[in-house]
Design an enzyme around this catalytic site. Structure first.
Site, PDB file in Angstrom:
ATOM      1  N   HIS A 183      19.664  27.990 -22.768  1.00  0.00           N
ATOM      2  CA  HIS A 183      20.837  27.266 -21.787  1.00  0.00           C
ATOM      3  C   HIS A 183      22.144  28.492 -20.762  1.00  0.00           C
ATOM      4  CE1 HIS A 183      20.846  25.132 -25.460  1.00  0.00           C
ATOM      5  NE2 HIS A 183      21.533  24.684 -24.836  1.00  0.00           N
ATOM      6  N   LYS A 211      13.266  20.418 -19.579  1.00  0.00           N
ATOM      7  CA  LYS A 211      12.500  20.498 -20.671  1.00  0.00           C
ATOM      8  C   LYS A 211      13.122  18.926 -21.199  1.00  0.00           C
ATOM      9  CE  LYS A 211      14.006  21.498 -25.325  1.00  0.00           C
ATOM     10  NZ  LYS A 211      13.789  20.659 -25.560  1.00  0.00           N
ATOM     11  N   ASP A 212      14.233  18.320 -21.116  1.00  0.00           N
ATOM     12  CA  ASP A 212      14.921  17.349 -21.381  1.00  0.00           C
ATOM     13  C   ASP A 212      14.417  16.507 -20.386  1.00  0.00           C
ATOM     14  OD1 ASP A 212      15.951  17.758 -23.802  1.00  0.00           O
ATOM     15  OD2 ASP A 212      16.863  19.324 -23.003  1.00  0.00           O
ATOM     16  N   GLN A 228      15.878  12.515 -19.808  1.00  0.00           N
ATOM     17  CA  GLN A 228      17.341  13.221 -20.541  1.00  0.00           C
ATOM     18  C   GLN A 228      17.990  13.630 -18.442  1.00  0.00           C
ATOM     19  OE1 GLN A 228      20.245  15.283 -23.277  1.00  0.00           O
ATOM     20  NE2 GLN A 228      20.003  16.392 -21.979  1.00  0.00           N
ATOM     21  N   SER A 278      14.471  25.781 -27.557  1.00  0.00           N
ATOM     22  CA  SER A 278      15.050  24.421 -28.462  1.00  0.00           C
ATOM     23  C   SER A 278      16.136  24.724 -29.106  1.00  0.00           C
ATOM     24  CB  SER A 278      14.330  23.287 -28.905  1.00  0.00           C
ATOM     25  OG  SER A 278      15.060  22.598 -28.906  1.00  0.00           O
ATOM     26  N   SER A 279      17.551  24.255 -29.673  1.00  0.00           N
ATOM     27  CA  SER A 279      18.196  25.090 -30.440  1.00  0.00           C
ATOM     28  C   SER A 279      17.342  24.751 -31.907  1.00  0.00           C
ATOM     29  CB  SER A 279      20.097  24.440 -30.317  1.00  0.00           C
ATOM     30  OG  SER A 279      19.709  24.272 -28.959  1.00  0.00           O
TER      31      SER A 279
HETATM   32  O1  PAF Z   1      20.930  18.233 -23.998  1.00  0.00           O
HETATM   33  C1  PAF Z   1      21.943  18.348 -24.595  1.00  0.00           C
HETATM   34  O2  PAF Z   1      22.586  19.560 -25.290  1.00  0.00           O
HETATM   35  C2  PAF Z   1      22.874  16.594 -24.683  1.00  0.00           C
HETATM   36  O3  PAF Z   1      22.305  16.009 -24.906  1.00  0.00           O
HETATM   37  C3  PAF Z   1      23.699  17.015 -24.254  1.00  0.00           C
HETATM   38  C4  PAF Z   1      23.247  16.715 -22.284  1.00  0.00           C
HETATM   39  C5  PAF Z   1      24.800  18.362 -23.728  1.00  0.00           C
HETATM   40  C6  PAF Z   1      24.489  15.361 -24.350  1.00  0.00           C
HETATM   41  O4  PAF Z   1      24.765  15.878 -25.633  1.00  0.00           O
END
Ligand code: PAF
Length: 284
Positions: A35, A147-148, A151, A183-184
């Protein structure tokens, strides 16, 4: 850094930017170096930076980890302040989804494959909350980690299809020295599981090398090789391993000049995802 807990207040503040560009990093909190790399990039490319911290109930299935998802609010705020964030937006679920909430965003097809196949409704929840967050913050750029992989594709497609005036910036995966993608959810892994999970990245790199060295281009063989390596992780259960087209995410049978190897693996109770994009000069 301004800490904003209300949607209305955030919207009001975002409208008074006096022509300053805004970079936005949507997150669910429990911030880690991945992040922070997004925040750093946003910081260098924009006048102002906003980070949202919102554990979005709409993207968790009924038996998923919404309740236990980590929420280290004070630590997240500290990290954001130190990283030079201007706006720290942490709305309540009841403010984002008030009683009678009825509108959802769905990117069809892309949402039902790969992670979407085993997490029905997940990407509808992601697309909905990101659409709302983009409407609330009205950023010039939004920063997401590759990584996602799925998404990022879904959000990029949503932005394109709905003519949303924001540029989606996909940023590289940040990894532990072992190769494990940050990853969290890694904090749910035991030390042994964490060490074992590093095999996922090793398998991805190994299979990429097989393709680049022209030893293997057949997806079936690449998937078998990935699975062989991943099943050596104690307690690992493979959700999927796939070799896909980088635009459509459709499976491909023979790797041409570019493809992505994507996978999801459950290690104990923790679901991990990772991917690698393979670009080569090989043509079909
Ligand atoms: O990747 C994430 O942390 C979540 O899927 C996001 C994009 C913040 C949406 O809640």
């Amino acid at each position: 850094m301004k800490i904003i807990r209300s949607v209305a207040q955030m919207q009001k503040m975002m409208m008074r930017r006096a022509g300053k560009s805004l970079g936005f990093v949507p997150t669910m909190g429990a911030l880690h170096a991945g992040h922070l790399s997004l925040i750093r990039r946003a910081r260098t490319e924009n006048d102002l930076v906003a980070v949202s911290i919102f554990v979005n109930p709409a993207q968790f299935g009924p038996r998923e980890d919404y309740q236990r998802y980590p929420r280290p609010f004070a630590q997240d705020a500290r990290l954001c302040r130190a990283a030079g964030v201007d706006y720290f937006f942490a709305p309540a679920a009841a403010d984002m989804y008030p009683d009678g909430y009825a509108t959802y965003t769905e990117v069809t097809h892309l949402s039902n494959v790969l992670c979407g196949a085993s997490r029905p409704g997940h990407f509808r929840g992601v697309a909905t909350v990101v659409a709302k967050l983009l409407n609330i913050t009205a950023p010039d750029r939004a920063y997401l980690g590759i990584k996602d992989y799925q998404q990022v594709h879904i959000i990029s497609r949503m932005v394109r299809d709905l003519n949303m005036p924001v540029k989606i910036v996909a940023c590289p995966t940040v990894r532990e020295p072992s190769g494990l993608a940050l990853s969290s959810r890694n904090q749910f892994l035991s030390a042994e599981q964490k060490a074992g999970s590093a095999v996922i990245a090793r398998a991805l790199h190994h299979c990429r090398d097989l393709i680049l060295s022209k030893k293997q281009r057949k997806s079936r063989e690449i998937i078998q090789c990935m699975k062989r390596m991943i099943t050596s992780i104690p307690g690992a259960k493979i959700d999927y391993v796939a070799v896909v087209d980088c635009q459509t995410l459709d499976p491909i049978t023979v790797v041409g000049s570019v493809a992505a190897i994507v996978c999801a693996v459950r290690v104990g109770t923790t679901r991990l995802i990772d991917n690698i994009v393979v670009r080569s000069a090989v043509s079909r």
